[in-house]
Scaffold this active site. Structure first.
Site, PDB file in Angstrom:
ATOM      1  N   LYS A  10       1.068  -1.252   0.062  1.00 25.15           N
ATOM      2  CA  LYS A  10      -0.019   0.033  -0.019  1.00 25.15           C
ATOM      3  C   LYS A  10       0.903   1.177  -0.210  1.00 25.15           C
ATOM      4  O   LYS A  10       0.780   2.015  -0.646  1.00 25.15           O
ATOM      5  CB  LYS A  10      -0.850   0.017   1.124  1.00 25.15           C
ATOM      6  CG  LYS A  10      -2.144  -1.057   1.178  1.00 25.15           C
ATOM      7  CD  LYS A  10      -3.114  -0.907   2.381  1.00 25.15           C
ATOM      8  CE  LYS A  10      -4.257  -1.923   2.328  1.00 25.15           C
ATOM      9  NZ  LYS A  10      -4.890  -1.729   3.615  1.00 25.15           N
ATOM     10  N   ALA A  64      -1.496   1.268   6.467  1.00 26.81           N
ATOM     11  CA  ALA A  64      -1.851   0.441   7.395  1.00 26.81           C
ATOM     12  C   ALA A  64      -2.625  -0.797   6.885  1.00 26.81           C
ATOM     13  O   ALA A  64      -3.301  -0.623   6.062  1.00 26.81           O
ATOM     14  CB  ALA A  64      -2.137   0.638   8.554  1.00 26.81           C
ATOM     15  N   ASP A  65      -2.488  -2.051   7.350  1.00 29.50           N
ATOM     16  CA  ASP A  65      -3.421  -3.192   7.036  1.00 29.50           C
ATOM     17  C   ASP A  65      -3.831  -3.658   8.361  1.00 29.50           C
ATOM     18  O   ASP A  65      -2.813  -3.808   9.286  1.00 29.50           O
ATOM     19  CB  ASP A  65      -2.888  -3.838   6.050  1.00 29.50           C
ATOM     20  CG  ASP A  65      -3.890  -4.823   5.516  1.00 29.50           C
ATOM     21  OD1 ASP A  65      -4.814  -4.606   4.714  1.00 29.50           O
ATOM     22  OD2 ASP A  65      -3.885  -6.100   5.990  1.00 29.50           O
ATOM     23  N   THR A  66      -4.958  -4.116   8.678  1.00 31.86           N
ATOM     24  CA  THR A  66      -5.415  -4.809   9.728  1.00 31.86           C
ATOM     25  C   THR A  66      -5.974  -6.048   9.077  1.00 31.86           C
ATOM     26  O   THR A  66      -6.970  -6.105   8.211  1.00 31.86           O
ATOM     27  CB  THR A  66      -6.547  -4.105  10.523  1.00 31.86           C
ATOM     28  OG1 THR A  66      -5.979  -2.966  10.813  1.00 31.86           O
ATOM     29  CG2 THR A  66      -7.045  -4.793  11.721  1.00 31.86           C
ATOM     30  N   ALA A  87      -0.399  -3.965  10.616  1.00 31.97           N
ATOM     31  CA  ALA A  87       0.911  -3.716  10.074  1.00 31.97           C
ATOM     32  C   ALA A  87       0.695  -2.179   9.614  1.00 31.97           C
ATOM     33  O   ALA A  87      -0.134  -1.877   9.031  1.00 31.97           O
ATOM     34  CB  ALA A  87       1.252  -4.591   9.023  1.00 31.97           C
TER      35      ALA A  87
END
Length: 192
Positions: A52, A67-69, A104
């Site tokens: 991303k 970010a990624d969840t 992250a």
């Protein structure tokens, strides 16, 4: 130095505001979020955050946060449900069990990328049919990893977490602040 949020998530915007940061611009990246074959949740989440942030075009005076969840039940990645049926499937699988929420975060300045991931253990109570159906009717599950948001109506289903609450919401604030400072962005003090 300009701060760019590489996410359209209103939750991430609100979380940044909690530590006194307002992005100068929002540039949501659009990448393929399909897990690779046999990819495990933590490496998947870290890869998503890095991809991303790499996809957001920047100038030399800009710092980008992405970010990624991901919700993980064992080795299973539970992303954003495609419909209410899949949301119900996810919630029934999580019902009465512990799972992990991995977030992250990746920061980019110029050609450099700094990244961290945070794992939080979460317990969901056993859901009754009434609780499940009432929650699904709120539509709060839409766009949420694992089909729920800890800061919304589903908070009534989460009696226990071990780790970072802000990471479960979508952005680990302590780690994000540390990464921004490493990248040279003044988190505390004058942002301009």
């Amino acid at each position: 130095m300009k701060l760019i949020l590489g996410s359209g998530s209103p939750r991430r915007l609100e979380l940044l505001a909690q530590i006194g940061l307002t992005p100068d611009e929002i540039r949501a990246s659009d990448i393929d979020e399909t897990p690779l074959k046999a990819e495990l949740p933590r490496p998947y989440c870290a890869r998503m955050a890095r991809e991303k942030v790499a996809a957001v075009p920047t100038n030399a005076d800009e710092v980008v946060i992405c970010a990624d969840t991901t919700v993980a039940l064992g080795r299973r990645i539970m992303g954003k449900p495609s419909d209410a049926g899949q949301a119900a499937e996810f919630l029934l699988a999580l019902s009465g069990r512990r799972h992990r929420v991995i977030t992250a975060v990746a920061i980019k300045k110029g050609d450099q990328i700094w990244a961290r991931d945070v794992v939080t253990n979460v317990k969901m109570k056993r859901l009754s049919d009434i609780e499940l159906n009432s929650y699904l009717a709120t539509d709060d599950w839409r766009g949420k990893a694992g089909g729920y948001a800890i800061q919304g109506p589903a908070s009534a289903f989460i009696p226990w977490i071990s780790g970072s609450f802000s990471a479960v919401v979508g952005l680990p604030l302590a780690e994000t602040a540390a990464l921004l400072q490493t990248a040279g962005y003044p988190v505390f003090g004058d942002h301009r």
